[in-house]
Design an enzyme around this catalytic site. Structure first.
Site, PDB file in Angstrom:
ATOM      1  N   LYS A 109       0.841  -1.207   0.000  1.00  0.00           N
ATOM      2  CA  LYS A 109       0.000   0.000   0.000  1.00  0.00           C
ATOM      3  C   LYS A 109       0.874   1.255   0.000  1.00  0.00           C
ATOM      4  CE  LYS A 109      -3.744  -2.364   2.400  1.00  0.00           C
ATOM      5  NZ  LYS A 109      -4.444  -2.636   3.665  1.00  0.00           N
ATOM      6  N   GLN A 130      -4.084  -0.960   9.912  1.00  0.00           N
ATOM      7  CA  GLN A 130      -4.022  -2.302   9.304  1.00  0.00           C
ATOM      8  C   GLN A 130      -4.593  -3.350  10.263  1.00  0.00           C
ATOM      9  OE1 GLN A 130      -3.005  -3.014   6.118  1.00  0.00           O
ATOM     10  NE2 GLN A 130      -3.571  -5.146   6.458  1.00  0.00           N
ATOM     11  N   ASP A 160     -10.544   3.508   4.711  1.00  0.00           N
ATOM     12  CA  ASP A 160     -10.936   2.092   4.660  1.00  0.00           C
ATOM     13  C   ASP A 160     -12.448   1.939   4.814  1.00  0.00           C
ATOM     14  OD1 ASP A 160      -9.189   0.099   4.045  1.00  0.00           O
ATOM     15  OD2 ASP A 160      -8.444  -0.213   6.092  1.00  0.00           O
TER      16      ASP A 160
END
Ligand code: ADP
Length: 287
Positions: A54, A98, A121
């Site tokens: 990412k 994450q 996200d």
């Protein structure tokens, strides 16, 4: 019959190029580059690879890299402080925590520390509520990537029967919401579904997101269906998905593992981040 393979790398490349162009325009107009903050807690090897990918993609698109790596022993307070500090920085457009987190950390509580305007996200309660209501907001990356792949393949979602296998907060549930918004008749199956095959074999669009290697075989699939494989599992024979290779003999479209949904997840993370940056400059308008 052999299915058309929807190449996630190709779709992701086109999306990332578009995002890079928007980042260049953002820098030209505003005089600074927007940042993407990634927070990794602990040393889970798969998570380390995902975060590295990412960050590399974000840097390539022109974002500034704000990375924080906390020890596995970090307290919830430590993680919270890190999120709050990044949230206060106007040049940080997006914050990604994450997952999974080490045991003992309250994932829901920590996600709620991310301001909805930086929730790239799409996991905060506000983002999920906006998704459920169909109002403007940041959407979870993997489900958005799935829709982009279907669009790229020219599959008309409206009016289809779509079946999503899996009801996770991260993938299954939001994927079902997005398909519903696009006019599909949606069924969600999960670990308590009695006869999976009878459910999946009605699907024109089948999204496999159960996290079980090879769960979906040719017998689960309606001839000509579009089958999107969200699973990714490391085995002795390399990476495999939730969908068996034999499905390609029955389906109309399949997505490869690797090189399918994975690259799309990163591409949509980047498009979410530039969108968040553009909105923050516009005064955080609508989200
Ligand atoms: P992900 O984050 O990839 O969505 P999770 O492990 O969080 O994966 O979620 C897996 C989902 O798959 C759960 O919602 C679970 O109910 C569903 N699931 C597990 N086993 C089956 C099964 N045999 N048939 C259908 N769905 C299943």
């Amino acid at each position: 019959m052999s299915a058309i393979v929807i190449d996630g790398r190709v779709v992701a490349r086109a999306s990332r190029d578009k995002t890079a162009e928007r980042v260049r325009e953002f820098v030209r107009v505003n005089g600074f580059a927007p940042g993407l903050a990634t927070i990794l807690v602990g040393g889970d090897p798969a998570s380390e690879v995902y975060v590295r990918n990412k960050r590399t993609a974000a840097a390539e698109a022109g974002f500034v890299d704000f990375h924080r790596h906390l020890e596995a022993t970090a307290s919830e307070r430590d993680v919270e402080r890190t999120i709050v500090e990044l949230a206060a920085d106007d040049t940080v457009a997006g914050i990604l925590l994450q997952l999974p987190l080490p045991d003992g950390l309250d994932r829901s509580a920590l996600i709620e520390c991310i301001p909805p305007t930086k929730d790239v996200d799409g996991l905060t309660t506000l983002s999920q509520g906006r998704l459920a209501r169909g109002t403007v907001g940041l959407r979870p990356c993997t489900p958005s990537g799935i829709i982009e792949m279907l669009d790229f393949a020219g599959i008309d979602i409206a009016g289809t029967n779509a079946v999503v296998v899996g009801r996770s907060e991260l993938v299954g549930h939001p994927a079902a919401e997005l398909l519903l918004r696009r006019g599909a008749t949606v069924t969600i199956s999960h670990s308590q579904t009695r006869d999976l095959r009878s459910v999946t074999s009605r699907a024109d669009i089948l999204v496999a997101a159960a996290g079980i290697p090879g769960l979906i075989g040719a017998g689960h699939v309606k001839p000509g269906a579009a089958v999107i494989d969200v699973g990714i599992h490391r085995t002795e024979n390399g990476l495999v998905g939730d969908v068996l290779p034999e499905v390609a003999e029955v389906a109309g479209w399949v997505t490869p593992v690797p090189g399918g949904v994975g690259p799309m997840t990163i591409a949509t993370l980047l498009s979410n981040t530039i969108w968040a940056a553009e909105l923050s400059i516009a005064g955080g308008a609508s989200i």
